[in-house]
Enzyme design. Structure first.
Site, PDB file in Angstrom:
ATOM      1  N   ASP A 176      12.529  56.902  13.189  1.00  0.00           N
ATOM      2  CA  ASP A 176      12.380  55.559  13.744  1.00  0.00           C
ATOM      3  C   ASP A 176      11.199  54.857  13.070  1.00  0.00           C
ATOM      4  OD1 ASP A 176      12.486  53.277  15.213  1.00  0.00           O
ATOM      5  OD2 ASP A 176      12.110  54.200  17.159  1.00  0.00           O
ATOM      6  N   GLU A 203      17.167  62.442  18.663  1.00  0.00           N
ATOM      7  CA  GLU A 203      16.011  63.014  19.367  1.00  0.00           C
ATOM      8  C   GLU A 203      15.424  61.906  20.235  1.00  0.00           C
ATOM      9  OE1 GLU A 203      13.092  64.386  16.586  1.00  0.00           O
ATOM     10  OE2 GLU A 203      14.440  65.821  15.605  1.00  0.00           O
ATOM     11  N   TYR A 212      14.707  65.959  23.019  1.00  0.00           N
ATOM     12  CA  TYR A 212      13.920  66.919  22.253  1.00  0.00           C
ATOM     13  C   TYR A 212      12.880  67.542  23.187  1.00  0.00           C
ATOM     14  CZ  TYR A 212      11.517  68.828  18.166  1.00  0.00           C
ATOM     15  OH  TYR A 212      10.974  69.678  17.226  1.00  0.00           O
ATOM     16  N   GLU A 230      15.708  62.747   8.641  1.00  0.00           N
ATOM     17  CA  GLU A 230      14.426  62.101   8.351  1.00  0.00           C
ATOM     18  C   GLU A 230      14.004  62.264   6.899  1.00  0.00           C
ATOM     19  OE1 GLU A 230      11.291  62.917  11.080  1.00  0.00           O
ATOM     20  OE2 GLU A 230      12.389  62.152  12.809  1.00  0.00           O
TER      21      GLU A 230
END
Length: 479
Positions: A204, A269, A300, A162
């Protein structure tokens, strides 16, 4: 092979300690593939970082994979849960992980390891990628490779997680992530006896999701070719509660987007917690025929932390209490058609990766540069000669099998006789059909602050029957 038959085979075969189990995994086009059997591996996994970021304590010689007794406890529970892969976010490459890696290997569970840490200078700084892409940082990532390269159950490495967590961070960071991947892959090629995949775990962010995937899967010729991702992980929480559907969660959009992927794509995740207890109905979609373009996913997360996503609660004394989420997830995993899930990817259509070009990028702020940064001065020598004082891991004998601390079901009743059951050579773990966590009921409600209050009554008949068979077979086995 069923879990009970596998158990009987393992217990009757020998009293010898377990040395190895799983086969290494390779990337072949859109799939993870067992390098020896050529069968597709579908990731059925959980994210594993007990204690969260605070559990990473290198100054005290501790990370998620340094305590063999803890790993034995968690491997036994994950084996019954039905997972075959864990993701570990923070590891200290100066420590030994032999015992934990060997335990997870013995029960048929692969590991995907992040090479970064939350400490300064040990990850790519999304606000300053050029300043944080240093020789010292890369040497640390290579030490992680050295530490885990010899474990057959090391499935791959995440180069970053990320780094692009919003639109603004997508302008400068992509070339540096590809540079790190290039450097990791060069080091692996020079110092490992097999190819170990390297990929990226993406947030995302829907505005730039297609651009992230296109940027990392496209091919560049020449010296920059190794910067391409071997796989693409997506941290996705769009399926929330039992009322969600394939369409409302946007899974249909993901299938369309990744339909021509040339690398494995999976959820690094997943498991929205806006409605609790989580019922995990997305599992049937993820491992069903409509999403065979995906290579599975990692829920997750294993242990309950401040973010309230845990499958289990880990107490200060090392004992564990299962949450209703554990039983609900186990029930969903037991319903997976493993034969179908591991069949060849039937929805992906492309075999040749697209050539990197700015035409692949559609969002205005996303980087259109494929001019991958040069390696820091001195890196070529490090890659040629290897990092100094590296701690190289190796598989060791697994002799202890019985979990020594108490493990409680959702009602607080003890789960007796919990132990790992080594899988036959060359096999990975699969859902067993067992009910360990409790009756997969519990009415979903809006998430509450409490981590453990939403539990239903537990029936342990299946577990008790399994234990009776296993303990009877194990009468002559020294544990």
């Amino acid at each position: 092979m069923s879990f009970l038959l596998r158990t009987a085979t393992a217990l009757l075969a020998s009293c010898a300690a377990v040395v190895s189990a799983v086969n290494p995994i390779e990337v072949r086009s859109q799939n993870f593939v067992d390098a020896r059997t050529n069968e597709r591996l579908m990731i059925i996994g959980v994210d594993y970082q007990p204690g969260g970021q605070g559990g990473y304590k290198p100054q005290e010689g501790q990370d998620a994979l340094t305590n063999g007794t803890v790993c034995l406890r968690d491997a036994a529970l994950m084996q019954r849960l039905g997972v075959n892969t864990i993701r570990v976010y923070n590891v200290d490459p100066t420590l030994s992980h032999d015992e934990c890696a060997s335990i997870f290997n013995a029960v048929g569970i692969y590991m995907i390891i992040d090479v970064n840490s939350p400490f300064g200078g040990e990850s790519l700084d999304r606000s300053n990628p050029s300043g944080s892409y240093t020789l010292g940082y890369l040497e640390r990532t290579f030490r992680v490779v050295e530490n885990f390269k010899n474990y057959p159950n090391t499935l791959g490495f995440f180069s970053a997680n990320e780094v692009m967590n919003d639109v603004g961070t997508s302008s400068d960071n992509p070339p540096y992530i590809r540079a790190i991947q290039r450097d990791l892959k060069r080091y692996i090629a020079a110092h490992a006896d097999r190819t170990i995949p390297v990929g990226y775990s993406a947030a995302d962010v829907r505005e730039i999701l297609a651009d992230q995937w296109n940027y990392f899967q496209c091919a560049i010729s020449g010296e920059r070719a190794d910067s391409r991702s071997d796989f693409f992980g997506l941290n996705s929480y769009s399926w929330c509660g039992g009322d969600a559907t394939f369409q409302t969660a946007g899974y249909n959009v993901l299938v369309e987007l990744f339909g021509n992927t040339t690398v494995p794509v999976f959820f690094s995740e997943y498991g929205c917690n806006e409605v609790q207890p989580r019922v995990f109905e997305e599992v049937q979609a993820l491992y069903g025929p409509e999403m065979s373009v995906m290579s599975g996913g990692l829920v997750y997360e294993y242990s309950q932390e401040e973010s309230d996503y845990g499958l289990v609660v880990v107490n200060a004394d090392g004992t564990i209490r299962l949450r209703q989420d554990f039983g609900n997830l186990q029930d969903q995993l037991n319903r997976i058609n493993i034969t179908l899930a591991q069949a060849a990817n039937s929805t992906a259509t492309a075999l040749t990766p697209p050539v990197c070009d700015e035409s692949l990028i559609t969002f205005p702020q996303f980087s259109k540069s494929f001019d991958i940064p040069d390696a820091p001065e001195g890196l070529d020598d490090v890659i040629s000669n290897g990092v100094r004082d590296a701690v190289q891991g190796s598989i060791v004998d697994v002799t202890a099998r019985r979990v020594p601390m108490a493990v409680l079901d959702v009602n607080g009743a003890s789960i007796d006789g919990l132990e790992i059951v080594p899988v036959p050579q060359g096999e990975s773990n699969t859902p067993s059909g067992e009910n360990t966590g409790g009756d997969a009921s519990g009415t979903a409600t809006e998430a509450a602050p409490s981590a453990t209050s939403s539990a239903a009554a537990v029936e342990n008949g299946v577990r008790a029957g399994f234990l009776g068979v296993a303990l009877g077979l194990a009468a002559a086995v020294v544990v």
